[in-house]
Design a protein around this motif. Structure first.
Motif, mmCIF file in Angstrom:
data_model
loop_
_atom_site.group_PDB
_atom_site.id
_atom_site.type_symbol
_atom_site.label_atom_id
_atom_site.label_comp_id
_atom_site.label_asym_id
_atom_site.label_seq_id
_atom_site.Cartn_x
_atom_site.Cartn_y
_atom_site.Cartn_z
ATOM 1 N N LEU A 125 -8.002 -10.375 -11.538
ATOM 2 C CA LEU A 125 -7.832 -9.863 -10.174
ATOM 3 C C LEU A 125 -7.785 -8.339 -10.160
ATOM 4 O O LEU A 125 -8.288 -7.702 -9.224
ATOM 5 N N SER A 126 -7.221 -7.744 -11.192
ATOM 6 C CA SER A 126 -7.219 -6.286 -11.307
ATOM 7 C C SER A 126 -8.647 -5.757 -11.395
ATOM 8 O O SER A 126 -9.000 -4.757 -10.760
ATOM 9 N N ALA A 127 -9.482 -6.451 -12.165
ATOM 10 C CA ALA A 127 -10.877 -6.039 -12.304
ATOM 11 C C ALA A 127 -11.636 -6.138 -10.988
ATOM 12 O O ALA A 127 -12.639 -5.435 -10.788
ATOM 13 N N LYS A 128 -11.152 -7.002 -10.088
ATOM 14 C CA LYS A 128 -11.766 -7.133 -8.767
ATOM 15 C C LYS A 128 -11.229 -6.085 -7.786
ATOM 16 O O LYS A 128 -11.597 -6.074 -6.615
ATOM 17 N N GLY A 129 -10.324 -5.232 -8.268
ATOM 18 C CA GLY A 129 -9.789 -4.165 -7.431
ATOM 19 C C GLY A 129 -8.584 -4.549 -6.605
ATOM 20 O O GLY A 129 -8.173 -3.797 -5.716
ATOM 21 N N LYS A 130 -7.972 -5.703 -6.907
ATOM 22 C CA LYS A 130 -6.799 -6.132 -6.155
ATOM 23 C C LYS A 130 -5.569 -5.313 -6.545
ATOM 24 O O LYS A 130 -5.392 -4.943 -7.711
ATOM 25 N N ARG A 131 -4.734 -5.054 -5.588
ATOM 26 C CA ARG A 131 -3.428 -4.451 -5.850
ATOM 27 C C ARG A 131 -2.462 -5.590 -6.176
ATOM 28 O O ARG A 131 -2.332 -6.533 -5.390
ATOM 29 N N LEU A 132 -1.781 -5.505 -7.324
ATOM 30 C CA LEU A 132 -1.024 -6.632 -7.841
ATOM 31 C C LEU A 132 0.479 -6.387 -7.865
ATOM 32 O O LEU A 132 0.940 -5.274 -8.123
ATOM 33 N N VAL A 133 1.209 -7.474 -7.630
ATOM 34 C CA VAL A 133 2.644 -7.522 -7.904
ATOM 35 C C VAL A 133 2.860 -8.673 -8.869
ATOM 36 O O VAL A 133 2.511 -9.820 -8.572
ATOM 37 N N LEU A 134 3.412 -8.366 -10.034
ATOM 38 C CA LEU A 134 3.607 -9.332 -11.107
ATOM 39 C C LEU A 134 5.067 -9.723 -11.187
ATOM 40 O O LEU A 134 5.944 -8.853 -11.228
ATOM 41 N N VAL A 135 5.334 -11.022 -11.246
ATOM 42 C CA VAL A 135 6.715 -11.503 -11.246
ATOM 43 C C VAL A 135 6.910 -12.485 -12.403
ATOM 44 O O VAL A 135 6.096 -13.386 -12.609
ATOM 45 N N ALA A 136 7.996 -12.300 -13.149
ATOM 46 C CA ALA A 136 8.384 -13.232 -14.211
ATOM 47 C C ALA A 136 9.753 -12.800 -14.716
ATOM 48 O O ALA A 136 10.287 -11.751 -14.330
ATOM 49 N N ARG A 137 10.311 -13.611 -15.614
ATOM 50 C CA ARG A 137 11.618 -13.279 -16.188
ATOM 51 C C ARG A 137 11.523 -12.136 -17.192
ATOM 52 O O ARG A 137 12.419 -11.305 -17.276
ATOM 53 N N ARG A 138 10.441 -12.110 -17.964
ATOM 54 C CA ARG A 138 10.340 -11.166 -19.078
ATOM 55 C C ARG A 138 9.768 -9.830 -18.610
ATOM 56 O O ARG A 138 8.568 -9.584 -18.652
ATOM 57 N N LYS A 139 10.660 -8.956 -18.158
ATOM 58 C CA LYS A 139 10.258 -7.691 -17.544
ATOM 59 C C LYS A 139 9.519 -6.799 -18.530
ATOM 60 O O LYS A 139 8.603 -6.059 -18.131
ATOM 61 N N ASP A 140 9.869 -6.835 -19.804
ATOM 62 C CA ASP A 140 9.198 -5.974 -20.774
ATOM 63 C C ASP A 140 7.713 -6.307 -20.867
ATOM 64 O O ASP A 140 6.854 -5.412 -20.922
ATOM 65 N N ARG A 141 7.396 -7.586 -20.867
ATOM 66 C CA ARG A 141 5.991 -7.990 -20.905
ATOM 67 C C ARG A 141 5.261 -7.579 -19.631
ATOM 68 O O ARG A 141 4.114 -7.135 -19.673
ATOM 69 N N MET A 182 1.205 0.795 8.203
ATOM 70 C CA MET A 182 0.660 -0.567 8.100
ATOM 71 C C MET A 182 0.935 -1.101 6.698
ATOM 72 O O MET A 182 0.734 -0.408 5.701
ATOM 73 N N ALA A 183 1.404 -2.348 6.612
ATOM 74 C CA ALA A 183 1.743 -2.945 5.321
ATOM 75 C C ALA A 183 0.490 -3.132 4.471
ATOM 76 O O ALA A 183 -0.585 -3.454 4.969
ATOM 77 N N ALA A 184 0.650 -2.911 3.184
ATOM 78 C CA ALA A 184 -0.466 -3.061 2.255
ATOM 79 C C ALA A 184 -0.522 -4.491 1.740
ATOM 80 O O ALA A 184 0.507 -5.089 1.404
ATOM 81 N N GLY A 185 -1.726 -5.042 1.657
ATOM 82 C CA GLY A 185 -1.892 -6.389 1.142
ATOM 83 C C GLY A 185 -1.898 -6.401 -0.373
ATOM 84 O O GLY A 185 -2.510 -5.533 -1.015
ATOM 85 N N VAL A 186 -1.196 -7.366 -0.975
ATOM 86 C CA VAL A 186 -1.126 -7.468 -2.431
ATOM 87 C C VAL A 186 -1.412 -8.903 -2.862
ATOM 88 O O VAL A 186 -1.282 -9.851 -2.085
ATOM 89 N N ALA A 187 -1.804 -9.031 -4.122
ATOM 90 C CA ALA A 187 -1.881 -10.339 -4.771
ATOM 91 C C ALA A 187 -0.603 -10.510 -5.568
ATOM 92 O O ALA A 187 -0.302 -9.704 -6.454
ATOM 93 N N LEU A 188 0.162 -11.531 -5.239
ATOM 94 C CA LEU A 188 1.431 -11.811 -5.905
ATOM 95 C C LEU A 188 1.194 -12.913 -6.934
ATOM 96 O O LEU A 188 0.740 -14.002 -6.588
ATOM 97 N N LEU A 236 -3.011 -2.378 -16.741
ATOM 98 C CA LEU A 236 -3.910 -2.580 -15.614
ATOM 99 C C LEU A 236 -4.027 -1.357 -14.718
ATOM 100 O O LEU A 236 -5.106 -1.066 -14.200
ATOM 101 N N GLY A 237 -2.928 -0.701 -14.468
ATOM 102 C CA GLY A 237 -2.963 0.513 -13.668
ATOM 103 C C GLY A 237 -2.824 0.310 -12.173
ATOM 104 O O GLY A 237 -2.388 1.236 -11.471
ATOM 105 N N ASN A 238 -3.183 -0.853 -11.652
ATOM 106 C CA ASN A 238 -3.064 -1.113 -10.210
ATOM 107 C C ASN A 238 -2.096 -2.261 -9.952
ATOM 108 O O ASN A 238 -2.300 -3.097 -9.077
ATOM 109 N N ALA A 239 -1.028 -2.302 -10.757
ATOM 110 C CA ALA A 239 -0.039 -3.374 -10.643
ATOM 111 C C ALA A 239 1.350 -2.809 -10.831
ATOM 112 O O ALA A 239 1.546 -1.775 -11.476
ATOM 113 N N ARG A 240 2.315 -3.499 -10.237
ATOM 114 C CA ARG A 240 3.710 -3.185 -10.512
ATOM 115 C C ARG A 240 4.439 -4.478 -10.835
ATOM 116 O O ARG A 240 3.984 -5.570 -10.477
#
Length: 256
Positions: free
Chosen positions: A23-39, A1-7, A47-51
């Motif tokens: 959102l991390s503090a609320k226990g959400k699983r996160l996917v972070l998107v931007a140009r600056r990959k290092d940041r 089953m697919a996992a739900g994420v906050a994008l 955060l620990g619960n994000a990629r």
């Protein structure tokens, strides 16, 4: 089953970082998107619960690549924070035309396409939410930032329409309309460090974390429009009490 994420788009700075932290503090699983990959990598490690996914969403095919990446990880979007965007200050005919088109493509086109690709799944599951970051600029024309104000007017109108279309399916769509906020926006937009517009941002700027907190609270309350702060609420309604000709003239007197 697919996992739900906050994008979260535009997650490498400003509001995007605070959305991620709250959102991390609320226990959400996160996917972070931007140009600056290092940041993004540094924030995900914090955060620990994000990629993180490094992607310039203004480029052709970027959203297809992003959605393929999510599918490859068995993820679906249960919360979309459409935060990526930028502004430019200056007279329309004097600014770079290609850069202004990029602003339209990112602020409007990318936001719309992302909503389009995630909404069908939300409607089918009868749950999900989209928070589109607009601005108090959405409520009036902005001489000196003509295209930016127009893009945010689009975001507001689009969000309100979607709110009505999908609320019966259990899906929430909200537009967050902050006023000046302490982020990198002014620097990217080209405000002169000693100019009136820069001083306005310094004097009136809200704390990014408080804007994000208001946005998420409004989303939980299923509000179509969220305007943080009493002054911003008042200025957003100026067009109701004064002729539009007055409103645009006043906006045009601010030297950028």
């Amino acid at each position: 089953m697919a996992a739900g994420v906050a994008l979260i788009t535009g997650a490498s700075a400003g509001l995007g970082v605070d959305f991620a932290r709250q959102l991390s503090a609320k226990g959400k699983r996160l996917v972070l998107v931007a140009r600056r990959k290092d940041r993004l990598d540094a924030l995900a490690a914090e955060l620990g619960n994000a990629r993180s996914i490094g992607e310039d969403l203004s480029l052709p095919g970027a959203i297809d690549r992003l959605m393929a990446e999510l599918a490859a990880h068995g993820e679906h979007v249960e919360l979309l924070i459409n935060n990526a965007g930028f502004g430019l200050t200056g007279r329309f005919a004097e600014l770079d035309g290609k850069r202004q088109r990029q602003m339209i493509d990112l602020n409007c086109g990318t936001l719309t396409e992302l909503a389009y690709v995630v909404l069908p799944g939300m409607v089918e599951r009868r749950s999900g939410a989209i928070l589109n970051v607009a601005s108090t600029a959405a409520f009036q024309p902005g001489p000196g930032m003509a295209v930016y104000f127009a893009t945010k007017a689009f975001v507001l109108s689009f969000s309100e329409a979607l709110h009505e279309e999908v609320k019966r399916h259990g899906v929430i769509v909200s537009a967050l309309c902050p006023g000046p906020t302490a982020t990198e926006f002014g620097e990217v937009a080209g405000f002169k460090p000693s100019g009136p517009s820069a001083k306005l941002f310094v004097d009136m700027a809200a704390v990014s974390a408080s804007v994000v907190r208001a946005g998420l609270a409004g989303l939980e309350k299923r509000q179509a429009i969220v305007v943080p702060g009493m002054i911003n609420k008042a200025t957003a309604q100026a067009h109701r009490f004064f002729p539009r000709s007055w409103v645009r003239r006043i906006a045009g007197t601010i030297k950028l």
